[in-house]
Scaffold this motif. Structure first.
Motif, PDB file in Angstrom:
ATOM      1  N   GLU A  43       0.847  -1.192   0.000  1.00 41.23           N
ATOM      2  CA  GLU A  43       0.000   0.000   0.000  1.00 41.23           C
ATOM      3  C   GLU A  43       0.885   1.245   0.000  1.00 41.23           C
ATOM      4  OE1 GLU A  43      -1.790   0.702   3.741  1.00 41.23           O
ATOM      5  OE2 GLU A  43      -3.366   1.980   2.952  1.00 41.23           O
ATOM      6  N   ASP A  44       0.575   2.195  -0.870  1.00 37.13           N
ATOM      7  CA  ASP A  44       1.307   3.472  -0.952  1.00 37.13           C
ATOM      8  C   ASP A  44       2.810   3.243  -0.954  1.00 37.13           C
ATOM      9  OD1 ASP A  44      -1.135   4.665  -0.909  1.00 37.13           O
ATOM     10  OD2 ASP A  44      -1.088   5.126   1.228  1.00 37.13           O
ATOM     11  N   PHE A  45       3.243   2.408  -1.878  1.00 47.18           N
ATOM     12  CA  PHE A  45       4.613   1.900  -1.871  1.00 47.18           C
ATOM     13  C   PHE A  45       5.521   2.710  -2.797  1.00 47.18           C
ATOM     14  CE2 PHE A  45       7.759  -1.246  -3.541  1.00 47.18           C
ATOM     15  CZ  PHE A  45       8.410  -1.512  -2.352  1.00 47.18           C
ATOM     16  N   GLN A  46       6.757   2.832  -2.396  1.00 48.04           N
ATOM     17  CA  GLN A  46       7.796   3.383  -3.270  1.00 48.04           C
ATOM     18  C   GLN A  46       9.146   2.902  -2.752  1.00 48.04           C
ATOM     19  OE1 GLN A  46       9.805   7.495  -3.420  1.00 48.04           O
ATOM     20  NE2 GLN A  46       7.927   7.810  -4.570  1.00 48.04           N
ATOM     21  N   ILE A  47      10.060   2.617  -3.655  1.00 45.18           N
ATOM     22  CA  ILE A  47      11.418   2.246  -3.232  1.00 45.18           C
ATOM     23  C   ILE A  47      12.397   2.912  -4.189  1.00 45.18           C
ATOM     24  CG2 ILE A  47      11.376   0.080  -4.577  1.00 45.18           C
ATOM     25  CD1 ILE A  47      13.119  -1.158  -2.332  1.00 45.18           C
ATOM     26  N   GLU A  48      13.498   3.370  -3.649  1.00 42.34           N
ATOM     27  CA  GLU A  48      14.516   3.966  -4.504  1.00 42.34           C
ATOM     28  C   GLU A  48      15.890   3.693  -3.921  1.00 42.34           C
ATOM     29  OE1 GLU A  48      15.083   8.186  -4.521  1.00 42.34           O
ATOM     30  OE2 GLU A  48      15.814   8.204  -6.571  1.00 42.34           O
ATOM     31  N   MET A  49      16.824   3.283  -4.767  1.00 37.71           N
ATOM     32  CA  MET A  49      18.226   3.283  -4.367  1.00 37.71           C
ATOM     33  C   MET A  49      18.981   4.156  -5.354  1.00 37.71           C
ATOM     34  SD  MET A  49      19.787  -0.431  -5.406  1.00 37.71           S
ATOM     35  CE  MET A  49      18.771  -1.607  -4.611  1.00 37.71           C
ATOM     36  N   LYS A  50      19.883   4.949  -4.832  1.00 37.24           N
ATOM     37  CA  LYS A  50      20.552   5.938  -5.680  1.00 37.24           C
ATOM     38  C   LYS A  50      22.018   6.010  -5.312  1.00 37.24           C
ATOM     39  CE  LYS A  50      18.856  10.194  -7.706  1.00 37.24           C
ATOM     40  NZ  LYS A  50      18.028  11.372  -7.492  1.00 37.24           N
ATOM     41  N   GLY A  51      22.891   5.819  -6.284  1.00 36.35           N
ATOM     42  CA  GLY A  51      24.322   5.901  -6.047  1.00 36.35           C
ATOM     43  C   GLY A  51      24.783   7.347  -5.983  1.00 36.35           C
ATOM     44  N   LEU A  84      11.062   2.141  -8.015  1.00 30.22           N
ATOM     45  CA  LEU A  84       9.745   1.585  -8.322  1.00 30.22           C
ATOM     46  C   LEU A  84       8.770   2.490  -7.591  1.00 30.22           C
ATOM     47  CD1 LEU A  84       8.744  -2.109  -8.452  1.00 30.22           C
ATOM     48  CD2 LEU A  84       7.155  -0.409  -7.641  1.00 30.22           C
ATOM     49  N   SER A  85       7.902   3.154  -8.347  1.00 27.77           N
ATOM     50  CA  SER A  85       7.058   4.185  -7.745  1.00 27.77           C
ATOM     51  C   SER A  85       5.723   4.220  -8.453  1.00 27.77           C
ATOM     52  CB  SER A  85       7.749   5.546  -7.886  1.00 27.77           C
ATOM     53  OG  SER A  85       7.736   5.940  -9.240  1.00 27.77           O
ATOM     54  N   GLY A  86       4.902   5.187  -8.059  1.00 26.64           N
ATOM     55  CA  GLY A  86       3.655   5.412  -8.778  1.00 26.64           C
ATOM     56  C   GLY A  86       3.937   6.023 -10.137  1.00 26.64           C
ATOM     57  N   THR A  87       2.899   6.148 -10.957  1.00 25.84           N
ATOM     58  CA  THR A  87       3.097   6.680 -12.305  1.00 25.84           C
ATOM     59  C   THR A  87       3.316   8.188 -12.246  1.00 25.84           C
ATOM     60  OG1 THR A  87       0.722   6.874 -12.535  1.00 25.84           O
ATOM     61  CG2 THR A  87       1.719   4.891 -13.411  1.00 25.84           C
ATOM     62  N   GLY A  88       3.835   8.721 -13.357  1.00 27.46           N
ATOM     63  CA  GLY A  88       4.091  10.162 -13.444  1.00 27.46           C
ATOM     64  C   GLY A  88       5.402  10.567 -12.818  1.00 27.46           C
ATOM     65  N   SER A  89       6.347   9.611 -12.715  1.00 29.55           N
ATOM     66  CA  SER A  89       7.622   9.909 -12.051  1.00 29.55           C
ATOM     67  C   SER A  89       8.609  10.599 -12.985  1.00 29.55           C
ATOM     68  CB  SER A  89       8.244   8.619 -11.522  1.00 29.55           C
ATOM     69  OG  SER A  89       8.656   7.808 -12.611  1.00 29.55           O
TER      70      SER A  89
ATOM     71  N   GLN B 172      31.448 -22.025  -9.986  1.00 26.54           N
ATOM     72  CA  GLN B 172      31.317 -20.969 -10.991  1.00 26.54           C
ATOM     73  C   GLN B 172      30.526 -19.827 -10.364  1.00 26.54           C
ATOM     74  OE1 GLN B 172      32.840 -22.164 -13.656  1.00 26.54           O
ATOM     75  NE2 GLN B 172      32.840 -24.224 -12.781  1.00 26.54           N
ATOM     76  N   VAL B 173      31.141 -18.663 -10.283  1.00 25.56           N
ATOM     77  CA  VAL B 173      30.434 -17.499  -9.751  1.00 25.56           C
ATOM     78  C   VAL B 173      29.598 -16.882 -10.865  1.00 25.56           C
ATOM     79  CG1 VAL B 173      30.692 -15.187  -8.783  1.00 25.56           C
ATOM     80  CG2 VAL B 173      32.146 -17.040  -7.988  1.00 25.56           C
ATOM     81  N   ARG B 174      28.305 -16.801 -10.664  1.00 29.77           N
ATOM     82  CA  ARG B 174      27.415 -16.205 -11.682  1.00 29.77           C
ATOM     83  C   ARG B 174      27.518 -14.691 -11.642  1.00 29.77           C
ATOM     84  NH1 ARG B 174      27.545 -19.745 -14.887  1.00 29.77           N
ATOM     85  NH2 ARG B 174      27.730 -21.669 -13.751  1.00 29.77           N
ATOM     86  N   TYR B 175      27.264 -14.135 -10.505  1.00 33.75           N
ATOM     87  CA  TYR B 175      27.433 -12.692 -10.341  1.00 33.75           C
ATOM     88  C   TYR B 175      27.530 -12.398  -8.860  1.00 33.75           C
ATOM     89  CZ  TYR B 175      22.495 -12.341  -9.056  1.00 33.75           C
ATOM     90  OH  TYR B 175      21.288 -12.501  -8.434  1.00 33.75           O
ATOM     91  N   GLY B 176      27.935 -11.208  -8.530  1.00 35.20           N
ATOM     92  CA  GLY B 176      28.005 -10.816  -7.132  1.00 35.20           C
ATOM     93  C   GLY B 176      27.319  -9.486  -6.936  1.00 35.20           C
ATOM     94  N   VAL B 177      27.097  -9.155  -5.687  1.00 33.04           N
ATOM     95  CA  VAL B 177      26.464  -7.894  -5.335  1.00 33.04           C
ATOM     96  C   VAL B 177      27.353  -7.211  -4.311  1.00 33.04           C
ATOM     97  CG1 VAL B 177      24.563  -7.003  -3.928  1.00 33.04           C
ATOM     98  CG2 VAL B 177      24.076  -8.486  -5.859  1.00 33.04           C
ATOM     99  N   ASP B 178      27.575  -5.928  -4.469  1.00 28.66           N
ATOM    100  CA  ASP B 178      28.390  -5.173  -3.528  1.00 28.66           C
ATOM    101  C   ASP B 178      27.687  -3.845  -3.267  1.00 28.66           C
ATOM    102  OD1 ASP B 178      30.300  -3.977  -2.041  1.00 28.66           O
ATOM    103  OD2 ASP B 178      31.852  -3.912  -3.581  1.00 28.66           O
ATOM    104  N   PHE B 179      27.012  -3.747  -2.119  1.00 26.19           N
ATOM    105  CA  PHE B 179      26.173  -2.583  -1.819  1.00 26.19           C
ATOM    106  C   PHE B 179      26.746  -1.794  -0.652  1.00 26.19           C
ATOM    107  CE2 PHE B 179      21.692  -4.024  -3.406  1.00 26.19           C
ATOM    108  CZ  PHE B 179      22.192  -4.103  -4.691  1.00 26.19           C
ATOM    109  N   ASN B 180      26.692  -0.471  -0.762  1.00 26.20           N
ATOM    110  CA  ASN B 180      27.038   0.398   0.348  1.00 26.20           C
ATOM    111  C   ASN B 180      26.147   1.625   0.251  1.00 26.20           C
ATOM    112  OD1 ASN B 180      28.909   0.979   2.603  1.00 26.20           O
ATOM    113  ND2 ASN B 180      29.339   2.780   1.364  1.00 26.20           N
ATOM    114  N   GLY B 181      25.354   1.871   1.276  1.00 27.08           N
ATOM    115  CA  GLY B 181      24.480   3.037   1.232  1.00 27.08           C
ATOM    116  C   GLY B 181      23.062   2.675   1.596  1.00 27.08           C
ATOM    117  N   SER B 182      22.183   3.659   1.468  1.00 23.39           N
ATOM    118  CA  SER B 182      20.809   3.484   1.945  1.00 23.39           C
ATOM    119  C   SER B 182      19.845   3.271   0.791  1.00 23.39           C
ATOM    120  CB  SER B 182      20.351   4.727   2.701  1.00 23.39           C
ATOM    121  OG  SER B 182      21.202   4.959   3.771  1.00 23.39           O
ATOM    122  N   VAL B 183      18.889   2.401   1.020  1.00 20.46           N
ATOM    123  CA  VAL B 183      17.761   2.240   0.106  1.00 20.46           C
ATOM    124  C   VAL B 183      16.557   2.874   0.793  1.00 20.46           C
ATOM    125  CG1 VAL B 183      16.232   0.582  -0.998  1.00 20.46           C
ATOM    126  CG2 VAL B 183      18.682   0.143  -0.915  1.00 20.46           C
ATOM    127  N   ASN B 184      15.904   3.797   0.100  1.00 18.81           N
ATOM    128  CA  ASN B 184      14.754   4.495   0.693  1.00 18.81           C
ATOM    129  C   ASN B 184      13.463   3.771   0.337  1.00 18.81           C
ATOM    130  OD1 ASN B 184      16.445   6.583   1.607  1.00 18.81           O
ATOM    131  ND2 ASN B 184      16.386   7.495  -0.433  1.00 18.81           N
TER     132      ASN B 184
END
Lengths: 368, 197
Positions: A43-51, A84-89, B172-184
């Motif tokens: 419900e009311d979902f959004q996820i974002e990861m940003k380098g 992954l968010s709602g439309t209109g992003s 056999q390594v298929r792929y790896g993941v290396d994460f640092n930081g926040s996911v919102n």
């Protein structure tokens, strides 16, 4: 001794207090209880990861490793942005307040155990098996559904249960999502670095499912069996390439309008489950089991089970002949279609791939 | 002896306190409200302080490797971290394993909430709240605002044996993941029963 008396008294008093609150269920109450699977709605979902390279917090990086170039140097694939968010992003640049529901209360994402005998009329490789099913919201009758790819539509326009933004003027953000990746491939020689962006607009995955079941000693393959339906509908898919920040100096956009993919992998009804296993030497081995040949014990037959040399029903075992006819008519098929392929402002028209059936597939990985 | 009396007196006083507990009547119970739900934060870390490494240290050069205490960042650790191997075949099938290998680093989250919730007409589900949803009680899992990865990495691999020390090990390594930081993240996950098994 005193301790025991004290403990016993305390226990009895605890029991007498709690037991008084338990009451027997009546028959009518019991009939309302049924064994169920699990339903999920986001419900009311959004996820974002940003380098960091694309404006995320300092030090943020999300890398996929294990890929090497032709000189055996590591190639770093970093996810600059995933959303992954709602439309209109606006391709993931305006995420504030863009929320989405995934699944509906009356048509949720489900995790369930199904009876293999009730799937496909009790025949096929899941006969007498329990089937674990993970399914996205289902497709519905056209009178109750919405067009699968249109960015806005009203009820009765298609078979998808997920609703677009403001469907029937309800002012609700709906169940269609915007999703995208901005990916940088970084080489040892940084002048070769490449940015690639992928976005899906107003997308849904209605009708997708993953079904898993086990094998028994009579099966030709002992691997875990599965049937996958992978549906992905989007109002538009957009690909482009920019500088490594993902947004400046972008090239022309390649667009797939009204993209519809219905990928059918495995067909348990006709003894063609998909299997994925690892060989004795550690390599990945993927198969869609071969369609049984005429005469095979699993193919229904009236007598000999043979098919005539001329392929006609006359001269063949009618029961077997009709079983194969049913396979080609009603077997699970893969369809992919795009209503308009665009490159920049040029339009290349529609293209589609319809009715693809896999009769046998075997893929084994090898060391390079 | 005095000590025994002392214990006896304490116990008697405890029993006296227990007498203060009484059964509540229905009217009394109706007035009781409980705080609904829990809030959770968590952290999962692998090998943060190092562990025993059996790898490339061979002090006398004659073959037997020595265990040393170290962290994954230490030079001798060509392999390091947790390993999870799964085989889904019966013994008569092919014998390879799916592997999550060299898991290390840290994942943490804050503000995951769990509570029960009744769907009412004031909820917004684009009309579904009045349809099937009204009056339905669901488990609401409030997703954490941030999931934080700190040098979190793992490899997805396929392997001939469960452990790297087993005879005939190849991988056999298929792929790896290396994460640092926040996911919102934002939103709730609603869980409720459905289906007819």
């Amino acid at each position: 001794m005193l301790q025991r008396i004290f403990l016993t008294t305390a226990l009895f008093s605890a029991f007498s207090m709690s037991q008084a609150e338990l009451a027997d269920l009546t028959e009518s109450e019991l009939s309302d209880v049924s064994g169920e699977g699990i339903a999920l709605v986001f419900e009311d979902f959004q996820i974002e990861m940003k380098g960091e390279v694309m404006g995320g917090d300092t030090g943020n990086y999300f890398k996929i490793t294990g890929i090497k170039d032709s000189s055996a140097n590591d190639v770093s694939v970093s996810i600059g942005q995933y959303y992954l968010s709602g439309t209109g992003s606006n391709l993931g640049t305006a995420l504030d307040g863009k929320l989405v529901n995934l699944g509906r209360l009356n048509n949720p994402i489900t995790i369930d155990v199904l009876d293999g005998n009730s799937l496909s009329g009790g025949t096929g490789s899941w006969t007498d098996k329990s089937v674990l099913a993970i399914a996205m919201p289902t497709q519905v009758a056209a009178a109750n559904g919405y067009d699968c790819t249109a960015a806005s539509s009203n009820v009765g326009s298609g078979t998808c249960s997920s609703r677009p933004d403001n469907a029937d003027g309800n002012g609700f953000h709906g169940e269609r999502f915007d999703m995208g990746y901005r990916i940088n491939r970084e080489f040892t020689d940084s002048t070769k670095d490449v940015n690639l962006n992928f976005h899906a607009q107003s997308a849904n995955m209605d009708g997708s499912y993953l079904r898993l079941w086990g094998s028994d000693s009579s099966d030709s393959s002992q691997a875990m069996k599965m049937e996958i339906q992978m549906n992905f509908y989007a109002n538009k898919l957009v690909f482009d390439s920019c500088e490594l920040n993902g947004v400046t100096a972008c090239g022309e956009q390649v667009g797939f309008e009204n993209f519809s993919m219905e990928l059918a992998l495995g067909d348990a009804k006709y003894y063609q489950p998909m299997t994925i296993d690892v060989t004795d030497t550690g390599f990945l081995h993927i198969m869609v089991q071969p369609l049984p040949a005429p005469g095979d014990a699993r193919v229904p037959k009236a007598s000999t089970g043979t098919i005539a040399a001329d392929g006609l029903e006359a001269g063949s075992d009618g029961t077997s002949w009709n079983w194969y006819k049913d396979y080609y008519t009603n077997g699970r098929k893969t369809n992919i279609s795009v209503s308009n392929l665009t490159v920049g402002s040029e339009s290349f028209g529609s293209s589609s791939l319809q009715g693809l059936q896999i009769q046998y597939l075997e893929v084994t990985s090898h060391e390079i | 002896m005095k000590f025994k009396y002392c214990v006896l007196v304490i116990m008697l006083s405890l029993v006296a306190q227990l007498h203060a507990l009484e059964l509540m009547n229905d009217e009394g119970l109706e007035k009781v409200t409980g705080q609904n739900g829990v809030s959770l934060s968590g952290e999962l870390s692998f090998n943060e302080d190092g562990g025993p490494l059996t790898d490339t240290i061979d002090p006398d050069g004659v073959g037997s490797l020595t265990s040393t205490w170290g962290a994954c960042s230490d030079a001798q650790a060509s392999r390091c971290g947790a390993r999870l191997s799964v085989k889904l075949n019966k013994d008569t099938g092919s014998q390879g394993w799916y592997v999550l290998d060299e898991m290390k680093g840290k994942i943490s989250f804050e503000g995951l909430t769990i509570k029960s919730r009744e769907i009412t007409a004031t909820d917004t589900f684009g009309g579904d709240e009045n349809d099937i949803g009204s009056g339905m009680t669901v488990l609401e899992i409030g997703l954490p605002d941030k999931i934080k990865y700190e040098n979190f990495s793992y490899n997805v691999a396929t392997s001939s044996t469960a452990r790297p020390t087993d005879v005939g090990f190849t991988q056999q390594v298929r792929y790896g993941v290396d994460f640092n930081g926040s996911v919102n993240m934002q939103g709730n996950m609603l869980v409720f029963p459905t289906g007819n098994p």
